[in-house]
Structure formats: structure tokens, C-alpha cells
Design a protein around this motif. Structure first.
Motif, PDB file in Angstrom:
ATOM      1  N   THR A 172      87.460   9.565 -80.460  1.00 22.18           N
ATOM      2  CA  THR A 172      86.822   8.959 -81.631  1.00 22.18           C
ATOM      3  C   THR A 172      86.250   7.588 -81.280  1.00 22.18           C
ATOM      4  O   THR A 172      85.153   7.231 -81.703  1.00 22.18           O
ATOM      5  N   GLU A 215      85.644  11.796 -88.286  1.00 18.60           N
ATOM      6  CA  GLU A 215      86.867  12.584 -88.413  1.00 18.60           C
ATOM      7  C   GLU A 215      87.197  12.914 -89.867  1.00 18.60           C
ATOM      8  O   GLU A 215      87.537  14.032 -90.194  1.00 18.60           O
ATOM      9  N   ASP A 243      82.837  14.854 -84.847  1.00 17.16           N
ATOM     10  CA  ASP A 243      84.217  14.529 -84.490  1.00 17.16           C
ATOM     11  C   ASP A 243      85.146  15.533 -85.169  1.00 17.16           C
ATOM     12  O   ASP A 243      85.436  15.419 -86.354  1.00 17.16           O
TER      13      ASP A 243
HETATM   14 MG   LIG Z   1      89.888  11.182 -83.009  1.00 21.08          MG
END
Ligand SMILES: [Mg+2]
Ligand SMILES: Nc1ncnc2c1ncn2[C@@H]1O[C@H](COP(=O)(O)OP(=O)(O)OP(=O)(O)O)[C@@H](O)[C@H]1O
Lengths: 238, 315
Positions: free
Chosen positions: B44, B85, B159
Motif C-alpha cells: 500500500t 484498500e 489495492d
Molecule cells: Mg495494504
């Protein structure tokens, strides 16, 4: 600075207010309560009181409303996005910090201005309708009304920027709201002291205050934008 | 042709904590690049760094052909998009209101057409007027994906786009990724689903703070594992040593169970016929002989387990 993106932020904020209508009502309720007691007093004033009223600037007391009203919305602006997890996708768009801040500031400023002018209008209308004519005439005077009209946006603007600046540095929504309210208190103090005659409201004093607020409002966007730390907002501890 | 992403010795540190270190790779236009690694590997953070959300500590990169420096941030963000995310939708607004806001932020021409196309791509046409707060987790994820499509990015960072999606929705996202890459969009995909990476990605990188491996999935397998032949016979061989040890194409063998053997070979096309002949000569009843393939999962676990339990003596 692109006005399309400022407008996009403003429109989104206004839509959120609309879906969550209570916010604006909640903002208006406190100042409304704030004018009830003075209004009741004004109704009971005898014509003879007009003489003293004429030498006071009691109406300026209402300037506390624009000084306080933006605090809640403005202080939520950035830390609120962070809290909801919406700041990352927002900052991933081509928006620049000053565009985001300008949109957020307008979104707090516009409703605050509407509320402040609205309540002032209600106050004047009720006074004119229900107070004794001499009392109304002594209370609602030309210079006072002009001061109200001019200072309302200046105070609301300043208080908005203070709230936004606090919001951009805060970790917690509630702390940001409290700090912003606290930070508005000096302005409330100045307007109240003037209204109660402790500070004597001369034209010179008004012009100095007006120019100072104007300059501060003009500089605020640049200052807050340069202190806007995108990385800390995304990765910093919450 | 200039690569869509070109990353050179990129590192990011948060104080003393190294999020990722000395990462270098290139991704060609229209490629699907899989970015794998355990929790906390720095995936990330890499996406955020390449997406101009945070600044690298050192190293350099070209993103969508533009040098990754602060002055170029707005221009880079115009050409890419990120599906983070967590979806990060405005829950009090409807799906379409969310998308309208972002279409305006990207200043896309004909926003309503773009929004309709994005919603159609994630099969959410029917839910456009719903409040995001009333959507399930998977549906919110799809709104976030639609949002990332609005600006028709050259590079799309996803992500963990399929975490929490049901199998059908996962398949839809896979089809979308393939279709986008065919239309020339470069996809940077972080995922924990190895079969997803194996199926979709042209190149896979395995990150564990540093880049541990990089290459097409098939190449990673052969790089890390010798080829093995799996042999099954009806009855256990009375003397497997005699059968296998005499064969030059077999490097080693081991017993996997009753009548089941794994042979390490260098070239299965030479070894398989030789093994078959040897087994027939030994009078064994052969049930099957086949090359056993290591999955990307084997590769991944081999690398990551090694990192978790470094052999003694390694710094
Ligand atoms: Mg991550
Ligand atoms: N803001 C931060 N401050 C300090 N350390 C951080 C910060 N953000 C990430 N890290 C650390 O950097 C490392 C990489 O984190 P990152 O979120 O990139 O991992 P990831 O590969 O995406 O993991 P996951 O698979 O769990 O999503 C972790 O050790 C993490 O704790």
C-alpha cells in the motif's frame, strides 16, 4: 486554482448537508435561542429607555453569531474526511490543496453567512413589529445596520479559516470542534464588549477592524494551504 | 515505447520503520503487474508513493511517463487513478452523487456518459440512486472501482480490489481487468490471492520490504523450483534405487507414499521417456507419469517463509 474543482467540493458538501438536514438546523438553533432573551427584554422596554439605547451599540451583540457559527462546519471539514476514510481517494484526484481548502471554506462560510444574516433579519423584523417605535428606532440605526452587514462576512470568514486550519491539524473530530469554538471566543469577546460599550465603537475603530479582517481573510487561504501536509493527513496517526 | 511505470531504487521510511526499500521494476503499457507480499510488506505504501500521495525517501520513478517529483503531482494524478484498500465513499451521498463529485474533480468531458459507462463496467447501473451507506461491503468496493475508472486512467492502481468480493463479483473484476489491459490500460494490482495474480498478471513482483522476485509467473516457478516428475505405480517398486539411480536424466528421487515417487529432473522431455522405459523394464505397472507444476503459491510461500525464518548465519 480551478474553480471547477472548488465547485465540485462545495457541491458535494452542500449535498451532504442536504442529506443530513439536521446539521444546518442544529447550527441555526443555538443562535436563535441566543436572541430570545434580548427580544423579550426589548418588548418590555418603555419608550423612556430609548434615550439610553441611542447611546449604546447593543445591536452589535448579534455579531457574535457570525463569529461563532462557522466553527462547527469548518472544524469538521478536513478531519471529518479523514475520520470517514474519504480523504485518501479525494487527495488521489488532481485536486490541489488550495482548491480543496477553498471548497471546504466556502461550504462552511455560505451557510454560516445565511444563518447570521437570516437571524439578524428576524431580529430586526421582530423589533420593528413588536417593540415600541421609539425603542425600535433607537436600537436599529443606520450605522449599526451597516456595521452588521459589513462585519458579518468578515467575522464569518475569519472564523471559517481558523476552523479549517484547526481541522487540518487535528486528529479528532470532537477536539477540532471544541478548539474551533474556543478560537472564536476572542472575536465574540470583542463584539460583545463593543455592544456593551466597554470598547467604544468609533468609525476609526470599525475601519481598523474591518481592514485587518479583510487582510487576514485574504492571506488565510495561502497560509493554510502552505501548511496543509497531505502526507501527514494520509499516513499520520489518527 | 516508454514504460508506463519505471521505478528505480525507490525507498520509503517512516522514521525508523522501513516501509519498502530499494525497489526497482518496470511495467510496460497495457501490462497487468501483480504486486504480492505478506501483510506489512509495503504494498500500500508503494501504491501511495507512486500515486503522489506520499513522497519517497529516496529513489526515482516515472509514473505514466512523468518523473515522480512534487511539481508533477497534479499532472500524474490526472493520468492515473487509485482504488485504495478501503473504498472511502461518502456514505451519506448516493452512488451517482459520489461519482459526480469525482467526475468534476477530474474535469472529465461529458461526465454523465462517463459515469454511466463506469457504472455499467462494474454492473451497478441498477443501484445508481442508492445511498452508499446502504450498500454492502462488496458493492461499495465496486463503486470505488467505478470511481477509479472515471478519468480513463493510463495507469490504474488497484489495492486488493477483490478482497471481500463473492466469486461471481471476483470473476467480473477479473474480466474487467483483462478488458482494461487489452484496451491499453496498465494495471498495478496488489493482491493476496495468488491464483488471481497467476491468472491475470503478465509480471509478478514479490515484495517483502525489498523486492524478493520479479518476473512472469511461469518464470518464477522454474527459477525457484527444479522440475519434478510425479510417478505412480500400482504396487510399490521392490527396488526403486535400482530403477531411478541408473538414469542420467534423473537428479534425485524421493518416495511420496505407497507406489508414489517424486523425481527431480533437469529436462522432463528427456527424463519422462527414459523413466517410462526403465519402469517397464523393471516390470512395474505404471499408472501415471507427469510433470508436477509448482503453483505461484508454492513460490510465494517458499520466499516468504524463508524471510520469516532466515537460515542461521544470514544477516
Ligand atoms: Mg495494504
Ligand atoms: N503512517 C505510517 N507510519 C509508520 N509506519 C507505517 C505507516 N504506514 C505504514 N507503515 C508501516 O510500513 C509497512 C508497510 O505497510 P503497508 O501498509 O504498505 O503494507 P501492505 O503491504 O499494504 O500490507 P497489507 O497486506 O496488510 O495491506 C508496515 O510495517 C507498516 O506498519
Amino acid at each position: 486554482m480551478k474553480t471547477t474543482r472548488v465547485r465540485a467540493v462545495l457541491r458535494k458538501e452542500l449535498r451532504e448537508y442536504r442529506h443530513n438536514g439536521n446539521i444546518i438546523y442544529a447550527m441555526a438553533v443555538v443562535p436563535l435561542v441566543f436572541i430570545v432573551q434580548p427580544l423579550v427584554e426589548i418588548f418590555t422596554l418603555k419608550t423612556s429607555a430609548a434615550l439610553t439605547l441611542r447611546h449604546e451599540d447593543s445591536l452589535l451583540y448579534l455579531l457574535a453569531i457570525p463569529a461563532l457559527a462557522p466553527a462547527m462546519l469548518a472544524s469538521y471539514g478536513i478531519v471529518g474526511e479523514r475520520d470517514q476514510g474519504t480523504l485518501e481517494p479525494l487527495l488521489a484526484t488532481p485536486i490541489r490543496s488550495d482548491e480543496l481548502l477553498a471548497g471546504k471554506a466556502l461550504a462552511a462560510f455560505v451557510p454560516s453567512l445565511a444563518i447570521a444574516y437570516g437571524i439578524f433579519g428576524v431580529f430586526v423584523a421582530i423589533t420593528e413589529l413588536f417593540a415600541r417605535p421609539a425603542v425600535a428606532a433607537a436600537l436599529v440605526r443606520g450605522p449599526e445596520v451597516i456595521a452588521q452587514v459589513v462585519f458579518t462576512p468578515l467575522l464569518a470568514g475569519w472564523s471559517t479559516w481558523v476552523g479549517i486550519a484547526i481541522s487540518a491539524r487535528s486528529k479528532d473530530v470532537r477536539v477540532a470542534a471544541q478548539l474551533s469554538a474556543l478560537a472564536s471566543l476572542p472575536l465574540v469577546a470583542v463584539t460583545s464588549l463593543t455592544a456593551f460599550g466597554v470598547i467604544h465603537a468609533t468609525l476609526r475603530f470599525a475601519v481598523i477592524c474591518g481592514v485587518a479582517l479583510l487582510v487576514l481573510n485574504r492571506l488565510a487561504l495561502r497560509v493554510v494551504a502552505s501548511a496543509f501536509d497531505r502526507e501527514r493527513l494520509i499516513t499520520g496517526a489518527k | 515505447m516508454q514504460p508506463a511505470l519505471s521505478v528505480h531504487a525507490l525507498s520509503k521510511r517512516f522514521g525508523d520503520r522501513v516501509a519498502f526499500n530499494d525497489v526497482s521494476f518496470e511495467v510496460g503499457r497495457g501490462e497487468v503487474f501483480g504486486f504480492l507480499g505478506p501483510n506489512g510488506a509495503g504494498k500500500t505504501t508503494t501504491v501511495r508513493t507512486l500515486g503522489t500521495l506520499i513522497a519517497p525517501t529516496s529513489g526515482s520513478a516515472l509514473v505514466a511517463g512523468i518523473p515522480l517529483i512534487p511539481e508533477n503531482a497534479v499532472e500524474i494524478r490526472r493520468r492515473i487513478s487509485i482504488m485504495p484498500e478501503s473504498p472511502g465513499l461518502y456514505l451519506r451521498l448516493s452512488v451517482i452523487e459520489n461519482l459526480e463529485c469525482f467526475a468534476d474533480l477530474y474535469e472529465v468531458p461529458e461526465p454523465h456518459k462517463r459515469i454511466a459507462r463506469a457504472l455499467h463496467a462494474v454492473k451497478l447501473d441498477e443501484r445508481a440512486r442508492d445511498l452508499c451507506g446502504a450498500l454492502s461491503k462488496g458493492l461499495r468496493q465496486r463503486v470505488a472501482l467505478a470511481r477509479a475508472l472515471l478519468n480513463e486512467p493510463q495507469v490504474l492502481f488497484l489495492d486488493e480490489p477483490t478482497s471481500g468480493l463473492d466469486p461471481a463479483a471476483t470473476r467480473d473484476v477479473h474480466e474487467l481487468i483483462t478488458a482494461l489491459s487489452h484496451s491499453g490500460v496498465t494495471i498495478f494490482l496488489t493482491t493476496h490471492r495468488l491464483e488471481e495474480a497467476e491468472r491475470l498478471c503478465d509480471t509478478v513482483a514479490i515484495l517483502n520490504t525489498t523486492l524478493r522476485m520479479l518476473g512472469p509467473p511461469a518464470q518464477l516457478r522454474t527459477q525457484l523450483f527444479a522440475t519434478t516428475l510425479a510417478v505412480r505405480t500400482r504396487l510399490p517398486l521392490p527396488d526403486p534405487d535400482r530403477v531411478f539411480n541408473g538414469l542420467p536424466s534423473v537428479e534425485a528421487w524421493r518416495r511420496d507414499g505407497m507406489g508414489s515417487y517424486s523425481l527431480t529432473v533437469s529436462d522432463p522431455t528427456i527424463a519422462a521417456p527414459a523413466v517410462t522405459r526403465a519402469l517397464v523394464a523393471a516390470d512395474a505397472d505404471v499408472l501415471s507419469i507427469g510433470e508436477s507444476l509448482h503453483s505461484l503459491e508454492d513460490v510465494y510461500l517458499e520466499l516468504v517463509d524463508n524471510d520469516a525464518n532466515p537460515p542461521l548465519g544470514r544477516s
